[in-house]
Scaffold this motif. Structure first.
Motif, short mmCIF file in Angstrom:
data_model
loop_
_atom_site.label_atom_id
_atom_site.label_comp_id
_atom_site.label_asym_id
_atom_site.label_seq_id
_atom_site.Cartn_x
_atom_site.Cartn_y
_atom_site.Cartn_z
N ILE A 1 0.86 -1.18 0.00
CA ILE A 1 0.00 0.00 0.00
C ILE A 1 0.89 1.23 0.00
CG2 ILE A 1 -0.17 0.03 2.54
CD1 ILE A 1 -3.12 0.90 2.17
N SER A 2 0.55 2.22 -0.80
CA SER A 2 1.43 3.39 -0.93
C SER A 2 1.15 4.42 0.16
CB SER A 2 1.26 4.04 -2.31
OG SER A 2 0.00 4.66 -2.41
N SER A 3 2.18 5.16 0.50
CA SER A 3 2.06 6.21 1.50
C SER A 3 1.29 7.40 0.93
CB SER A 3 3.46 6.68 1.93
OG SER A 3 3.38 7.76 2.81
N PRO A 4 0.40 8.02 1.74
CA PRO A 4 -0.37 9.17 1.27
C PRO A 4 0.44 10.46 1.32
CG PRO A 4 -1.01 8.66 3.51
CD PRO A 4 -0.02 7.60 3.11
N MET A 5 1.61 10.46 0.71
CA MET A 5 2.48 11.64 0.66
C MET A 5 2.24 12.37 -0.66
SD MET A 5 5.83 9.57 2.00
CE MET A 5 6.96 10.96 2.23
N ASP A 6 2.39 13.68 -0.65
CA ASP A 6 2.03 14.44 -1.86
C ASP A 6 3.03 14.24 -2.99
OD1 ASP A 6 4.15 16.01 -0.82
OD2 ASP A 6 3.27 17.85 -1.63
N THR A 7 4.19 13.66 -2.71
CA THR A 7 5.14 13.36 -3.78
C THR A 7 5.18 11.86 -4.10
OG1 THR A 7 6.90 13.30 -2.10
CG2 THR A 7 6.65 15.35 -3.38
N ILE B 1 -2.61 -1.34 -3.45
CA ILE B 1 -3.52 -0.26 -3.05
C ILE B 1 -2.72 1.03 -2.91
CG2 ILE B 1 -5.01 0.63 -1.21
CD1 ILE B 1 -5.85 -2.19 -0.60
N GLY B 2 -3.29 2.12 -3.43
CA GLY B 2 -2.69 3.43 -3.27
C GLY B 2 -3.62 4.33 -2.47
N ILE B 3 -3.05 5.11 -1.55
CA ILE B 3 -3.86 6.06 -0.77
C ILE B 3 -3.59 7.47 -1.29
CG2 ILE B 3 -4.46 6.94 1.50
CD1 ILE B 3 -3.28 4.49 2.76
N VAL B 4 -4.57 8.05 -1.96
CA VAL B 4 -4.42 9.40 -2.51
C VAL B 4 -4.17 10.38 -1.37
CG1 VAL B 4 -5.51 11.24 -3.82
CG2 VAL B 4 -5.91 8.85 -4.45
N ASN B 5 -3.15 11.22 -1.51
CA ASN B 5 -2.78 12.14 -0.44
C ASN B 5 -3.86 13.20 -0.19
OD1 ASN B 5 -1.82 15.00 -1.55
ND2 ASN B 5 -1.17 13.45 -3.03
N ARG B 6 -3.96 13.67 1.02
CA ARG B 6 -5.02 14.61 1.42
C ARG B 6 -4.82 16.02 0.89
NH1 ARG B 6 -3.25 17.03 6.62
NH2 ARG B 6 -1.35 15.95 7.29
N PHE B 7 -3.67 16.27 0.27
CA PHE B 7 -3.41 17.59 -0.30
C PHE B 7 -3.81 17.66 -1.77
CE2 PHE B 7 -0.15 16.40 2.82
CZ PHE B 7 -0.44 17.32 3.80
N ASP B 8 -4.28 16.52 -2.31
CA ASP B 8 -4.62 16.43 -3.73
C ASP B 8 -6.02 16.98 -3.97
OD1 ASP B 8 -5.27 15.44 -6.38
OD2 ASP B 8 -3.56 14.11 -6.17
N SER B 9 -6.13 17.95 -4.86
CA SER B 9 -7.43 18.58 -5.15
C SER B 9 -8.19 17.84 -6.25
CB SER B 9 -7.23 20.04 -5.57
OG SER B 9 -6.43 20.10 -6.74
N SER B 10 -7.56 16.83 -6.85
CA SER B 10 -8.16 16.14 -7.99
C SER B 10 -9.47 15.45 -7.66
CB SER B 10 -7.17 15.11 -8.56
OG SER B 10 -5.97 15.73 -8.93
N LEU B 11 -9.59 14.93 -6.43
CA LEU B 11 -10.81 14.21 -6.07
C LEU B 11 -12.04 15.09 -6.14
CD1 LEU B 11 -9.68 11.92 -3.13
CD2 LEU B 11 -10.65 11.20 -5.29
N LYS B 12 -11.93 16.32 -5.65
CA LYS B 12 -13.06 17.24 -5.71
C LYS B 12 -13.47 17.50 -7.16
CE LYS B 12 -12.23 19.72 -1.37
NZ LYS B 12 -11.98 21.03 -0.74
N ALA C 1 -8.47 3.88 -1.87
CA ALA C 1 -8.29 4.57 -0.59
C ALA C 1 -7.91 6.03 -0.78
CB ALA C 1 -7.22 3.86 0.22
N VAL C 2 -8.37 6.86 0.17
CA VAL C 2 -8.10 8.30 0.13
C VAL C 2 -7.81 8.76 1.56
CG1 VAL C 2 -9.03 10.59 -0.38
CG2 VAL C 2 -9.60 8.65 -1.86
N SER C 3 -6.84 9.64 1.71
CA SER C 3 -6.53 10.16 3.06
C SER C 3 -7.26 11.47 3.31
CB SER C 3 -5.02 10.36 3.22
OG SER C 3 -4.56 11.39 2.38
N ILE C 4 -7.53 11.71 4.58
CA ILE C 4 -8.15 12.96 5.00
C ILE C 4 -7.40 13.49 6.23
CG2 ILE C 4 -10.44 12.28 4.16
CD1 ILE C 4 -11.19 11.83 7.17
N GLY C 5 -7.59 14.76 6.52
CA GLY C 5 -7.05 15.34 7.74
C GLY C 5 -8.14 15.48 8.78
N LEU C 6 -7.78 15.90 9.96
CA LEU C 6 -8.77 16.07 11.03
C LEU C 6 -9.76 17.18 10.71
CD1 LEU C 6 -6.55 15.70 14.23
CD2 LEU C 6 -8.10 14.01 13.22
#
Length: 344
Positions: A53-59, A75-86, A106-111
């Protein structure tokens, strides 16, 4: 020379990491070919071909990387800084048979992520990763509880260094936890705070806590992975999945442009708590660097698959479960470790 089981290694007097140990075959292998071996498994309801599984890092993980890893059975976790999902949600892009966008799992989110985003992720049955550096925090537990009560969704939390609070995470609704603090190649948490233990000891402590307390939660080894051999060790120690950052960094599918410098191709790689991500002078727990361009991520995944299957043939194991059951280890001296490195 002492040969250790996982139980014995867990009681070792020092904190250990991957370079400190080696797997030891202790029986005659009956496996004729690596093709007889399967490394397929299931993670949070998703069938996978390789426990990566990939790290949700922006790079490391954007839409492109997550989609490609999905096609490769990881599995890849899309980083929470990525605006593409919206953008994808707003443009009503085509989803796959699992109701996910482009096969992404999978997708990451922040608090502080917007409720609208969380709702859309839950509707499409994405695995949600609450991406924080410290899961032993009441805000993380509260966020996990809130999402679980409102939506039918699988949740990954992280990170922890030992199993002391594992039950609290399970009680909050966590389905998987990222194990490891300070072991990432661009993470400076341990240097800045003095917190963290070796990855081997972290995995074992959480693994046996789960076993002794009969807790239902998946374990993700996160940090310190430098090679396919480290992936093998992480799985043998009891991890269900292995998270990759630096091993995937620099591949074609990572976000960012390829840079040519001194007649060599490079790509940027940085920690999620680096200044480049935070863009403000608060406490920094990550560094930025450049890594050589590696080409398609498929090559990295294939090399890990080959290494894992080869190791399992040495260990006479046809499945990942069998590898975890049979695994025996030795502790290496510094000279023993150095002796095993390729000489130029």
């Amino acid at each position: 020379m002492k040969v250790y089981t996982k139980e014995e290694l867990n009681n070792y007097e020092l904190s250990l990491t991957y370079d400190d140990i080696s797997l030891l075959p202790t029986e005659v292998s009956q496996i004729k070919s690596r093709t007889d071996i399967t490394i397929k498994s299931e993670f949070l309801g998703v069938k996978i071909s390789i426990p990566v599984i990939s790290s949700p890092m922006d790079t490391v993980t954007g839409i492109t990387m997550a989609s490609e890893l999905s096609s490769l059975g990881a599995i890849g976790i899309v980083n929470r800084f990525d605006s593409s999902l919206k953008e994808i949600f707003s443009n009503h892009k085509v989803v796959n048979s699992d109701n996910n966008v482009n096969g992404i799992k999978a997708v990451s989110i922040g608090l502080n992520s917007e409720e609208e985003l969380i709702e859309k992720l839950a509707e499409r049955k994405f695995i949600i990763c609450i991406d924080t550096a410290n899961a032993n925090n009441s805000s993380v537990l509260k966020k996990c509880e809130q999402i679980k009560k409102k939506y039918d969704v699988k949740i990954i939390v992280g990170n922890i260094a030992s199993g002391s609070t594992l039950k609290s995470l399970v009680d909050a609704g966590a389905d998987a936890v990222r194990v490891g603090i300070g072991g990432g190649s661009v993470c400076t948490t341990s240097v800045q705070t003095g917190i963290g233990i070796g990855q081997v000891s972290s995995i074992l402590d959480v693994y046996f806590t789960r076993k002794e307390q009969r807790l239902k939660i998946a374990l993700i080894a996160d940090g310190g992975i430098k090679s396919a051999g480290d992936v093998v060790k992480a799985i043998a120690l009891g991890s269900d999945m292995v998270m990759l950052g630096r091993m995937l960094a620099g591949t074609k599918e990572t976000p960012g442009e390829v840079i040519k410098y001194n007649d060599q191709l490079w790509k940027k790689y940085r920690g999620s708590a680096s200044f480049g991500v935070k863009m403000k002078s608060e406490f920094i727990e990550g560094e930025e660097t450049m890594v050589p361009y590696k080409g398609p991520v498929k090559n990295v995944i294939n090399s890990i698959s080959d290494g894992l299957k080869s190791a399992m043939s040495y260990m006479n194991c046809l499945s990942l479960e069998e590898l975890q059951e049979k695994a025996k280890f030795v502790v290496l001296s510094n000279s023993s470790y150095i002796e095993r490195l390729p000489k130029k």
